[in-house]
Design a protein around this motif. Sequence first.
Motif, mmCIF file in Angstrom:
data_model
loop_
_atom_site.group_PDB
_atom_site.id
_atom_site.type_symbol
_atom_site.label_atom_id
_atom_site.label_comp_id
_atom_site.label_asym_id
_atom_site.label_seq_id
_atom_site.Cartn_x
_atom_site.Cartn_y
_atom_site.Cartn_z
ATOM 1 N N TRP A 181 1.398 -1.286 0.141
ATOM 2 C CA TRP A 181 -0.180 -0.170 0.252
ATOM 3 C C TRP A 181 0.731 1.852 -0.353
ATOM 4 N N CYS A 244 -9.077 3.826 2.057
ATOM 5 C CA CYS A 244 -7.536 5.065 3.051
ATOM 6 C C CYS A 244 -7.209 5.596 2.985
ATOM 7 N N CYS A 247 -6.853 7.446 -0.010
ATOM 8 C CA CYS A 247 -7.747 8.567 -0.977
ATOM 9 C C CYS A 247 -8.680 7.974 -0.304
ATOM 10 N N CYS A 264 -5.567 -0.679 -1.203
ATOM 11 C CA CYS A 264 -6.794 0.250 -2.309
ATOM 12 C C CYS A 264 -6.543 0.091 -3.549
ATOM 13 N N CYS A 267 -5.630 3.292 -5.419
ATOM 14 C CA CYS A 267 -4.015 3.508 -5.060
ATOM 15 C C CYS A 267 -3.078 2.272 -5.656
HETATM 16 ZN ZN LIG Z 1 -6.076 4.679 -1.764
#
Ligand SMILES: [Zn+2]
Length: 284
Positions: A181, A244, A247, A264, A267
């Motif tokens: 991530w 997330c 975002c 995510c 992302c």
């Molecule tokens: Zn994200």
Amino acid sequence: MPELPFIQVLVENLAPHVEGRTIERVHLTVAPPLDEVRGHTVERVRRTGKVIILDLTGDRSMVFHLMRNGRLQIGPARTRSARVARPSRDVALLITLDDDRELRFIEIGPKKRAAVYVLEASTMHEREPLAGLGVDPLSDAFTVEYLRGVLEGDTAQLKHVLTLQRYLTGLGNAFSDEILWEAKLSPFIRTSKLTGEEITRLHEAIRSTLTRALDEHRREFVDELPMKEPLHLLRVHRHAGDPCPRCGTRIAQVAYAEKETYYCPSCQTGGKVYADRRLSRLLK
Ligand SMILES: [Zn+2]
């Protein structure tokens, strides 16, 4: 390693000797024997990957592999005066120290997989559970070049490769999710598809994610031996459906084997949400 016919004959020929017999005594032979650490002093506590090592005087080391549910506890010795030590069934090993305290190696739950070893320090890195371990991601040996070599030498999915202890020792299911991530990389991308820039980003994410987590764990467990994993410190792992932190997209989750993967979609996977069925097809 002996294969099936060998083992089958062993079983067949052993049966008439032992079936129907009751066990009277058990004598466990381990070399060096576990209780020979008596009288040795702990010189240093360290780790390699997730393996905990107590270096003792006299070329001996005690090596603890916690697996999922093994833990170490320290406290006043409760068994010194007792004629027979009666540890609870969660206690795998009691080590009484010369200051009237004891180090307890416990394993919670019915599955017993944790292990302890006494090894000669000088040859321990050739023995289980240390033999064949890869580079520790917090050590100086973990360079971008090393990581590139690992990723170019394998073609499996990125998350899987990150968790292989023969490459990187110490990364598991949770922190591989956190790292991917941080690096904005898909857990499912083939390692051979990664660009040079992505490999550099991944290397940086491994270092920064672990360093930050280390700081957070130090603040969480001041002067105590950690027992419960602080899941609230994780950003995406075990956070399915939460926004997330970067975002706001909902964190997605897929399961395969016994492992859960969290990511995510915005992302990391270009908007793609993987259903379990699709993932199982991808894994073939
Ligand atoms: Zn994200």
